[in-house]
Write a protein that holds these residues in place. Structure first.
Motif, short mmCIF file in Angstrom:
data_model
loop_
_atom_site.label_atom_id
_atom_site.label_comp_id
_atom_site.label_asym_id
_atom_site.label_seq_id
_atom_site.Cartn_x
_atom_site.Cartn_y
_atom_site.Cartn_z
N LEU A 64 0.86 -1.18 0.00
CA LEU A 64 0.00 0.00 0.00
C LEU A 64 0.90 1.24 0.00
CD1 LEU A 64 -2.82 -1.06 2.49
CD2 LEU A 64 -2.87 -1.07 0.00
N ASP A 65 1.01 1.86 -1.15
CA ASP A 65 1.98 2.93 -1.39
C ASP A 65 1.44 4.28 -0.94
OD1 ASP A 65 3.89 4.64 -2.40
OD2 ASP A 65 3.21 4.45 -4.48
N VAL A 66 1.95 4.79 0.17
CA VAL A 66 1.50 6.07 0.70
C VAL A 66 1.70 7.20 -0.31
CG1 VAL A 66 1.83 7.77 2.54
CG2 VAL A 66 1.89 5.34 3.08
N ASP A 67 2.72 7.08 -1.13
CA ASP A 67 2.96 8.13 -2.13
C ASP A 67 1.83 8.22 -3.15
OD1 ASP A 67 5.38 9.11 -1.15
OD2 ASP A 67 6.51 7.50 -2.10
N ARG A 68 1.09 7.14 -3.34
CA ARG A 68 -0.08 7.20 -4.23
C ARG A 68 -1.11 8.19 -3.70
NH1 ARG A 68 -3.16 2.04 -5.72
NH2 ARG A 68 -4.15 3.55 -7.10
N GLU A 78 8.20 0.75 -0.27
CA GLU A 78 7.26 -0.32 0.08
C GLU A 78 7.81 -1.69 -0.31
OE1 GLU A 78 5.26 3.34 0.54
OE2 GLU A 78 6.38 2.60 -1.18
N MET A 79 8.49 -1.77 -1.47
CA MET A 79 9.07 -3.05 -1.87
C MET A 79 10.23 -3.44 -0.95
SD MET A 79 8.80 -3.31 -6.03
CE MET A 79 9.65 -1.77 -6.40
N ASP A 80 11.00 -2.46 -0.52
CA ASP A 80 12.06 -2.76 0.44
C ASP A 80 11.47 -3.32 1.74
OD1 ASP A 80 14.04 -1.97 -1.29
OD2 ASP A 80 14.28 0.03 -0.42
N ALA A 81 10.39 -2.69 2.19
CA ALA A 81 9.72 -3.17 3.41
C ALA A 81 9.14 -4.56 3.19
CB ALA A 81 8.62 -2.19 3.82
N ALA A 82 8.60 -4.81 2.00
CA ALA A 82 8.02 -6.12 1.69
C ALA A 82 9.09 -7.20 1.67
CB ALA A 82 7.29 -6.06 0.36
N ARG A 83 10.25 -6.88 1.13
CA ARG A 83 11.35 -7.86 1.12
C ARG A 83 11.74 -8.23 2.56
NH1 ARG A 83 13.13 -4.25 -3.15
NH2 ARG A 83 12.97 -5.34 -5.16
N ALA A 132 5.25 -4.46 -16.15
CA ALA A 132 5.25 -3.27 -17.02
C ALA A 132 5.27 -1.97 -16.22
CB ALA A 132 4.04 -3.31 -17.94
N GLN A 133 4.48 -1.88 -15.15
CA GLN A 133 4.37 -0.62 -14.40
C GLN A 133 4.66 -0.87 -12.92
OE1 GLN A 133 0.31 0.37 -16.37
NE2 GLN A 133 1.16 2.36 -15.78
N ALA A 134 5.87 -0.54 -12.51
CA ALA A 134 6.30 -0.85 -11.15
C ALA A 134 5.44 -0.16 -10.09
CB ALA A 134 7.76 -0.46 -10.96
N ASP A 135 4.90 1.02 -10.41
CA ASP A 135 4.11 1.73 -9.40
C ASP A 135 2.71 1.15 -9.24
OD1 ASP A 135 2.88 2.60 -11.70
OD2 ASP A 135 3.42 4.71 -11.47
N ARG A 136 2.37 0.09 -10.02
CA ARG A 136 1.06 -0.56 -9.88
C ARG A 136 1.16 -1.96 -9.28
NH1 ARG A 136 -2.37 -1.02 -14.98
NH2 ARG A 136 -3.99 -1.33 -13.40
N TYR A 137 2.36 -2.40 -8.93
CA TYR A 137 2.52 -3.76 -8.43
C TYR A 137 1.57 -4.03 -7.26
CZ TYR A 137 6.88 -4.29 -11.14
OH TYR A 137 7.82 -4.38 -12.11
#
Length: 396
Positions: A64-68, A78-83, A132-137
């Motif tokens: 859940l990307d706060v920047d969105r 968020e991906m770093d936190a997910a890893r 294709a779109q990393a900001d939509r993962y």
């Protein structure tokens, strides 16, 4: 076992027939040995899958990307936190009494241990992950392995007799946090639906997200405490109250954006209850059990007389809490005779309420917010919805 094999060799050398009892003993011992190792392999597979499942679920929640919410999507943090979560939860689930490790796969290689991607329809098992779109993962695939590369293979006990010392095993799981709400369904397991009887024009919402319509950034939400205070947090606000110069102005005379989710005869008491406690199964019984966009992507709601000072305390009571609101494309008719055409849903939180004074000074200020709700129904035809999610779930 060694004594039995030696006995067989001596018997063959003497040219005598091999006793049937000796052959049967060898077969039984061999079968027993294989059964023990098959049991070890089965146990390891179950434990590997449990580790992969837990790691994928924990990681997907972090997407859940706060920047969105700020209009500048960026999933890097968020991906770093997910890893980190994937590694943490994999280690919680030991495999053969050892905590497994997973590699973070910072390059997001498709064959890595932790892989991010997007699934449009998670229920379609043939759909591949899109990169294709990393900001939509919205999906995390986690692989937990016991092999020569990661964590070491599983040591076998009796198969070594046949020259098999170890077994390479692995498991994978994918979890998705899916947005694209098309409606809500209340069951005894879900509790009430967190959707408010307050509607906003879809065009106003789109302009707000695009940054061309806003009431500034004057309130700050603290995710740790749930409190709302004065000050900037980088997330813009919009006034849900009409007639204030911005926000929800596309309504008809006599209606200020309140809608009846359920019976067209909802009273102020019903609105108060829905605001405080959510929409219940009795409300949705009016729609046949679920409040959902139809095949044409719309659903009609009856309008109410509007926002009044009578529900101020109710709105104040949920300030800072995430809620969904209906988005409508048009409204016809005045007051209680109005009909709203709902085309989607938006996740918001209320940050300020003022329902007294002049029309231009009244406020129900909202911020975009993530709504994760057990009652959410997702599906195709939800292009107007945003920030409303079903809970994270395993999809692979």
């Amino acid at each position: 076992m060694l004594q039995t094999r030696n006995a067989l060799r001596r018997t063959r050398r003497r040219g005598a027939a091999v006793p049937l009892v000796a052959v049967s003993a060898c077969v039984l011992i061999g079968m027993g040995a294989m059964a023990v190792d098959m049991g070890l392999i089965y146990r390891a597979r179950v434990e590997l899958q449990a580790a992969a499942d837990a790691a994928a679920l924990a990681a997907a929640v972090e997407l859940l990307d706060v920047d969105r919410l700020k209009g500048t999507p960026n999933l890097t943090a968020e991906m770093d936190a997910a890893r980190a979560k994937a590694a943490e939860y994999a280690a919680y689930n030991k495999v053969m009494k050892a905590a497994p490790t997973v590699d973070g796969n910072g390059s997001n290689s498709p064959d890595g241990d932790v892989v991010f991607g997007y699934l449009n329809n998670p229920d379609d098992l043939s759909e591949p992950l899109s990169f294709a779109q990393a900001d939509r993962y919205n999906t995390v695939l986690v692989r937990v392995r016991r092999n020569q590369i990661r964590n070491g293979p599983i040591d076998l006990t009796f198969a070594a007799i046949f020259g098999i010392q170890t077994a390479n095993l692995g498991a994978e799981a994918a979890a998705t946090i899916k947005d694209g709400a098309v409606g809500f369904r209340v069951t005894p397991k879900t509790g009430n639906a967190g959707v408010l009887p307050l509607a906003l024009h879809v065009d106003a919402w789109k302009q707000f997200l695009a940054g061309t319509l806003s009431n500034g950034d004057n309130y700050s939400y603290n995710s740790a405490t749930g409190a709302v205070t004065s000050g900037s947090d980088g997330i813009r606000e919009l006034n849900l109250y009409p007639g204030s110069g911005t926000g929800n102005q596309l309504v008809t005379p006599g209606n200020f954006g309140t809608v009846d989710i359920g019976s067209p005869n909802n009273s102020t008491a019903d609105l108060s209850r829905q605001i405080r406690y959510g929409v219940n199964a009795d409300d949705l019984a009016y729609f046949g059990g679920e409040f959902k966009l139809g095949p044409d992507g719309t659903i009609a709601l009856n309008g109410d007389t509007g926002l009044s000072a009578a529900i101020k305390d109710d709105l104040e009571s949920i300030k800072g809490q995430p809620r969904a609101i209906p988005l409508f494309s048009k409204v016809v008719g005045p007051g209680n005779n109005s009909t709203f055409t709902v085309v989607g849903f938006a996740g918001i939180r209320i940050v300020n309420v003022k329902l007294t004074g002049s029309m231009s000074s009244k406020q129900v200020l909202i911020q975009p917010a993530f709504v994760v709700d057990d009652t959410v129904i997702t599906g195709p035809g939800s292009g107007s919805s945003s920030f409303v999610y079903e809970p994270v779930r395993l999809v692979r």
